[in-house]
Every structure is written in structure tokens, then in C-alpha cells.
Write a protein that holds these residues in place. Sequence first.
Motif, PDB file in Angstrom:
ATOM      1  N   UNK A  34      19.512  45.869   3.059  1.00 51.59           N
ATOM      2  CA  UNK A  34      18.849  45.996   4.360  1.00 51.59           C
ATOM      3  C   UNK A  34      17.792  44.908   4.540  1.00 51.59           C
ATOM      4  N   UNK A  35      17.915  44.194   5.644  1.00 51.04           N
ATOM      5  CA  UNK A  35      16.899  43.237   6.093  1.00 51.04           C
ATOM      6  C   UNK A  35      15.910  44.038   6.925  1.00 51.04           C
ATOM      7  N   UNK A  36      14.696  44.199   6.427  1.00 53.50           N
ATOM      8  CA  UNK A  36      13.700  45.035   7.110  1.00 53.50           C
ATOM      9  C   UNK A  36      12.628  44.205   7.808  1.00 53.50           C
ATOM     10  N   UNK A  37      12.847  42.903   7.935  1.00 55.61           N
ATOM     11  CA  UNK A  37      11.832  42.009   8.508  1.00 55.61           C
ATOM     12  C   UNK A  37      11.543  42.345   9.965  1.00 55.61           C
ATOM     13  N   UNK A  43      12.876  33.780  14.825  1.00 58.98           N
ATOM     14  CA  UNK A  43      12.375  33.512  13.476  1.00 58.98           C
ATOM     15  C   UNK A  43      13.111  34.307  12.403  1.00 58.98           C
ATOM     16  N   UNK A  44      13.927  35.256  12.802  1.00 62.39           N
ATOM     17  CA  UNK A  44      14.687  36.034  11.812  1.00 62.39           C
ATOM     18  C   UNK A  44      16.193  35.968  12.079  1.00 62.39           C
ATOM     19  N   UNK A  45      16.634  34.866  12.688  1.00 60.89           N
ATOM     20  CA  UNK A  45      18.039  34.737  13.048  1.00 60.89           C
ATOM     21  C   UNK A  45      18.946  34.576  11.835  1.00 60.89           C
ATOM     22  N   UNK A  46      18.427  34.098  10.732  1.00 61.92           N
ATOM     23  CA  UNK A  46      19.221  33.950   9.516  1.00 61.92           C
ATOM     24  C   UNK A  46      18.947  35.136   8.604  1.00 61.92           C
ATOM     25  N   UNK A 118      22.395  35.722  12.703  1.00 65.30           N
ATOM     26  CA  UNK A 118      22.449  36.965  13.469  1.00 65.30           C
ATOM     27  C   UNK A 118      22.294  36.763  14.965  1.00 65.30           C
ATOM     28  N   UNK A 119      22.027  35.549  15.415  1.00 64.64           N
ATOM     29  CA  UNK A 119      21.890  35.338  16.859  1.00 64.64           C
ATOM     30  C   UNK A 119      23.213  35.582  17.566  1.00 64.64           C
ATOM     31  N   UNK A 120      24.304  35.621  16.818  1.00 63.68           N
ATOM     32  CA  UNK A 120      25.623  35.876  17.398  1.00 63.68           C
ATOM     33  C   UNK A 120      25.896  37.362  17.569  1.00 63.68           C
TER      34      UNK A 120
END
Length: 130
Positions: A34-37, A43-46, A118-120
Motif C-alpha cells: 500500500x502506497x499511503x502517501x 507529486x505522487x504520480x509514480x 498512476x496519472x493514467x
Amino acid sequence: MNALDYFNARLEATISPMDFMRSKQMDPEKYFLIDVRNGPIHVRSVTIKDANVIHEQELPNRLNEIPKDKEIIVYCWDVWCNTAAKVAKSLLEQDYKVKELTGGIAAWQEMNFPVSDTTKVDNISDNCGC
């Protein structure tokens, strides 16, 4: 707490990017990453490849998405970010088996491990909670 107890606790609560990659290769179904950022999309697209994106502030409303039968690995930005530690604590209090990925996405990228853009993905919220 003596030094031995400290390091035993640290090893129990964390997993390095290299150890995570090795263990996941041996048992791909063992983990739920899990990416919890928090932060704006740009700024968190990757994210780490195959990570589930559940921001810290969304966690209480999305617990049903987190399996209890897998080891949960949480990560945030880097060694200075404590968001993953806060999420790990919250999940541990709810009887999940949890570890924090040491170094966050910064360490992951430094090792040139696989990432996704994740921008996609259309369903990512821009409500950063910052």
C-alpha cells in the motif's frame, strides 16, 4: 530497551526494498503493498509497481479493501516521512500483520526497482489531506 531488543523490533517491523523484492518473487501472493502517501497527484504520480494506493486519510473508509490474510507492506516518501509508520500502527491495532518498507519510494527508485505512473488511473483522488 537494550540494543538487541531495539534491532529485533526494528527487523520485525520493517522490510527493505531488496528483501521485499526477493520475498515477493518467491511468494507473489504473500503481500499486499500500500502506497499511503499524501500530497497532490502531480507529486505522487509514480508508485511502486502493483502497489495499492490508499492515502492515509482514506484508510478508515477503505479497510474493506485490505486483506487480513496477507502481510501488509506500507510505504511513504522516504526515511524522514512517518506517514507509513502511523498507518502501520493503525493497521496493527486492527489485527493486520504489517511492515513498513524502509526508505519509502525514494529508496525503491534509488535501486531502480519497477514503478508505475498512476496519472493514467482515473480513480485517484486529488484530495491530499495536507
